[in-house]
Enzyme design. Structure first.
Site, PDB file in Angstrom:
ATOM      1  N   GLU A 317       0.838  -1.213   0.000  1.00  0.00           N
ATOM      2  CA  GLU A 317       0.000   0.000   0.000  1.00  0.00           C
ATOM      3  C   GLU A 317       0.868   1.257   0.000  1.00  0.00           C
ATOM      4  O   GLU A 317       0.551   2.248  -0.651  1.00  0.00           O
ATOM      5  CB  GLU A 317      -0.967   0.003   1.183  1.00  0.00           C
ATOM      6  CG  GLU A 317      -1.861  -1.244   1.309  1.00  0.00           C
ATOM      7  CD  GLU A 317      -2.533  -1.680   0.019  1.00  0.00           C
ATOM      8  OE1 GLU A 317      -2.798  -0.822  -0.849  1.00  0.00           O
ATOM      9  OE2 GLU A 317      -2.780  -2.893  -0.141  1.00  0.00           O
ATOM     10  N   TYR A 402      -1.031  -7.618 -11.521  1.00  0.00           N
ATOM     11  CA  TYR A 402      -0.132  -7.521 -10.375  1.00  0.00           C
ATOM     12  C   TYR A 402       1.213  -8.225 -10.648  1.00  0.00           C
ATOM     13  O   TYR A 402       2.269  -7.599 -10.668  1.00  0.00           O
ATOM     14  CB  TYR A 402      -0.758  -8.186  -9.142  1.00  0.00           C
ATOM     15  CG  TYR A 402      -1.918  -7.430  -8.534  1.00  0.00           C
ATOM     16  CD1 TYR A 402      -1.754  -6.705  -7.358  1.00  0.00           C
ATOM     17  CD2 TYR A 402      -3.187  -7.458  -9.100  1.00  0.00           C
ATOM     18  CE1 TYR A 402      -2.816  -6.026  -6.771  1.00  0.00           C
ATOM     19  CE2 TYR A 402      -4.254  -6.781  -8.531  1.00  0.00           C
ATOM     20  CZ  TYR A 402      -4.063  -6.070  -7.365  1.00  0.00           C
ATOM     21  OH  TYR A 402      -5.110  -5.396  -6.795  1.00  0.00           O
TER      22      TYR A 402
HETATM   23 ZN    ZN Z   1      -2.326  -2.624  -5.011  1.00  0.00          ZN
END
Ligand code: ZN
Length: 612
Positions: A317, A402
């Site tokens: 994050e 990702y």
């Molecule tokens: Zn992320």
């Protein structure tokens, strides 16, 4: 209503991007016209800033008040809305006097919601929309006291990504339209409200009336709000944690390295530009791992393990403070620009803090997960640039953006060397800071900056599967586990000394598919899996317990499903239960008991899979 706007601007972007020889010419020429997930037409009129004035009604489960938009353009402006009750719209030239103006709420699309078309009288610079949210707003989760950690007061939080902000604020909800915001939030006097903005009331007593300013332009999905009996604890000079009292001590201990993490990231990728980095540890029903709301990451409490083994989620994050929040995907098809870069940066922060062995181990685990998932995906979803026209952008959320994204960046790093790649990535963050860009813009920038690159970037971005140039990640820590798994299978002694949580996970996943009852019992006796405080380990163990009908873990399974709302854990557990007829009956009973603890999105996904 035209949902999928075709526009000449799209062509222009590609033309300019593909013939751009020098960096200076590669501007992020982005138009909302490319974003099929918003009704807005910023070419006609666009929002520059918003100011919210909202009251929180926990009883009715609505936010009510107004939003004022500072705008640019003329004729009419179109905002995105979903499930909102609009009670009036005013237009103003000076931001003081507002006159009612005509507006029309269009037909509702299941994914996109309804366009709100507002007529702009000559000279209009501001519009004010008075509205209420609906109790079923997909962005807002209203928790009853029993769904919180403290069990005494209700709690509210928002989740805007990808296109949910329009269900609590009427606005131009495209990641390509960056805005600044101010907000005034009124709630009960004993509650705190926090936002992804300045949170100046950190140390004062609660008043129930709070003001916020976010002076850096952000995409609308990063506007976030949480309200409840929230407390704050300072961790370092620019870091701290917000959470309910019951979780404050444990959260502060778990995140004691937060300042060091921010500094490590800065050494790698340049100045942290958001001033403070605080973490809000959400109540147990939080459906996702974390959300990179600027200045204030929202995180699941399932990473509070007592041993910091899952803080890589925070590294992820935090990494978004550069990739995603500073440089943002212009459309949801470009999502890999947010997430692939973030996973790459996360691995590098982790390497800086905990060493290469640990970061390589986590990368190797994720790559194995990517390969497993890719085998189940249609070819069109194996590309980095995914065509999401007419689809829910949630469908693009797989491990492909990702992990395949991060692997491509790793492949570039391996080809040109780390020093050069680091210079590239820092320049990229600087060059596109506070902008939203497309994949084509990235490609053109890469080509201009690293003209000697041989890697077939187009193959990575536009072709399915894993390219032959995929880097090989060799994890010594996992190799050691594989060796011990071999010993376990031969009934030889197993050395698990100093194993990290991820090694335990690898061990559990590597166990034979046909474990019998006495093997399960022996594993549990030797390693105490049923009592694990680590949510990841417990989750994998509970999957095995369902599969092998291991009775002593069934109570722990029921407790887990009743106390955790993170979709990544609960959905596969319900799925595994539903594989047998009696398991499905049990899954349905457990789901109906627990569903009100889950986020509506997670609950509806599980409901669908149990209905099959
Ligand atoms: Zn992320």
């Amino acid at each position: 209503m035209r949902i999928f706007v075709e526009s000449g601007i799209v062509t222009l972007t590609f033309l300019l991007a593909s013939c751009a020889p020098k960096i200076e010419e590669v501007r992020p020429i982005v138009s909302i016209a490319e974003d099929s997930h918003s009704y807005a037409r910023p070419g006609d009129a666009r929002v520059l800033a918003i100011e919210l004035d909202l009251s929180v009604d926990f009883e009715k489960k609505v936010l009510s008040g107004s939003v004022t938009h500072t705008i640019e353009g003329k004729g009419k402006i179109i905002l995105d809305t979903k499930d909102l009750k609009i009670s009036g719209v005013g237009a103003s030239i000076d931001g003081q006097a507002y006159k009612p103006t005509a507006y029309k709420l269009g037909a509702t699309d299941k994914i996109l919601g309804s366009p709100l078309e507002i007529t702009l009288p000559e000279g209009t610079k501001f519009i004010k929309v008075a509205y209420d949210t609906s109790p079923s707003s997909v962005a807002l989760q209203w928790l009853s006291p029993k769904q919180t950690a403290g069990k005494i007061s209700p709690y509210l939080y928002s989740q805007g990504e990808p296109i949910y902000t329009r269900s609590w604020i009427p606005l131009q909800d495209s990641p390509s339209i960056r805005i600044t915001y101010k907000a005034r939030i009124r709630t009960q006097p004993n509650f705190f409200a926090v936002m992804s903005a300045t949170n100046d009331q950190r140390t004062a007593a609660p008043t129930g009336d709070y003001s916020f300013t976010m002076s850096q332009a952000v995409p609308p999905y990063l506007i976030a709000l949480a309200v409840g009996e929230i407390q704050f604890r300072t961790i370092g000079g620019r870091t701290g944690v917000y959470t309910e009292k019951a979780m404050l001590d444990a959260s502060a201990r778990e995140f004691s390295d937060l300042d060091a993490m921010v500094s490590a990231a800065e050494r790698l990728f340049g100045t942290y530009r958001w001033e403070r980095y605080d973490v809000l540890v959400a109540p147990p029903g939080f459906p996702i791992g974390g959300m990179e709301n600027p200045r204030l990451t929202f995180a699941t409490p399932t990473i509070i393990t007592g041993d910091k083994s899952l803080v890589s989620l925070i590294a992820h994050e935090l990494a978004h403070s550069w990739s995603g929040n500073l440089v943002t995907n212009a459309t949801w098809s470009d999502f890999w620009l947010n997430e692939g870069f973030t996973v790459y940066v996360e691995r590098r922060i982790q390497e800086e803090l905990f060493g290469k062995q640990r970061s390589e181990m986590e990368f190797a685990i994720e790559i194995a997960e990517l390969k497993a998932e890719m085998a189940t995906l249609p070819e069109k979803d194996q590309l980095l640039y995914v065509d999401l026209k007419g689809r829910d952008p949630e469908e693009g959320v797989t491990l492909v953006p990702y992990i395949k994204g991060a692997l491509m960046l790793r492949a570039i790093e391996e080809e040109i060397g780390r020093e050069k790649f680091d210079a590239f990535i820092r320049a990229y963050f600087d060059h596109f800071a506070f902008q939203s860009i497309t994949t084509a813009t990235f490609e053109a920038y890469l080509k201009a900056q690293v003209p000697e690159l041989k890697l077939d970037v187009k193959e990575w971005i536009y072709k399915p599967g894993m390219p032959a140039s995929t880097p090989k990640i060799n994890s010594l820590l996992l190799n050691a586990v594989d060796e011990e798994l071999g010993n376990w299978k031969k009934n030889k002694p197993v050395n698990t000394r100093d194993w990290l949580a991820q090694q335990w996970l690898h061990f559990l996943r590597g166990l034979p598919a046909d474990l019998n009852a006495s093997q399960m019992a022996k594993l549990d006796a030797d390693y105490q899996f049923t009592k694990s405080k680590n949510s990841e380990i417990l989750d994998v163990w509970l999957m095995l317990a369902i599969r092998h009908k291991y009775a002593p873990a069934q109570a722990a399974l029921e407790t887990f499903l009743g106390s955790v709302g993170r979709q990544k854990f609960i959905k596969p557990l319900y799925q595994e239960l539903a594989k047998t007829a009696d398991g499905k009956v049990r899954a349905k009973a457990l789901f109906s008991k627990n569903k009100e603890n889950y986020h509506p999105i997670a609950a509806s996904l599980i409901e669908t899979l149990l209905a099959k």
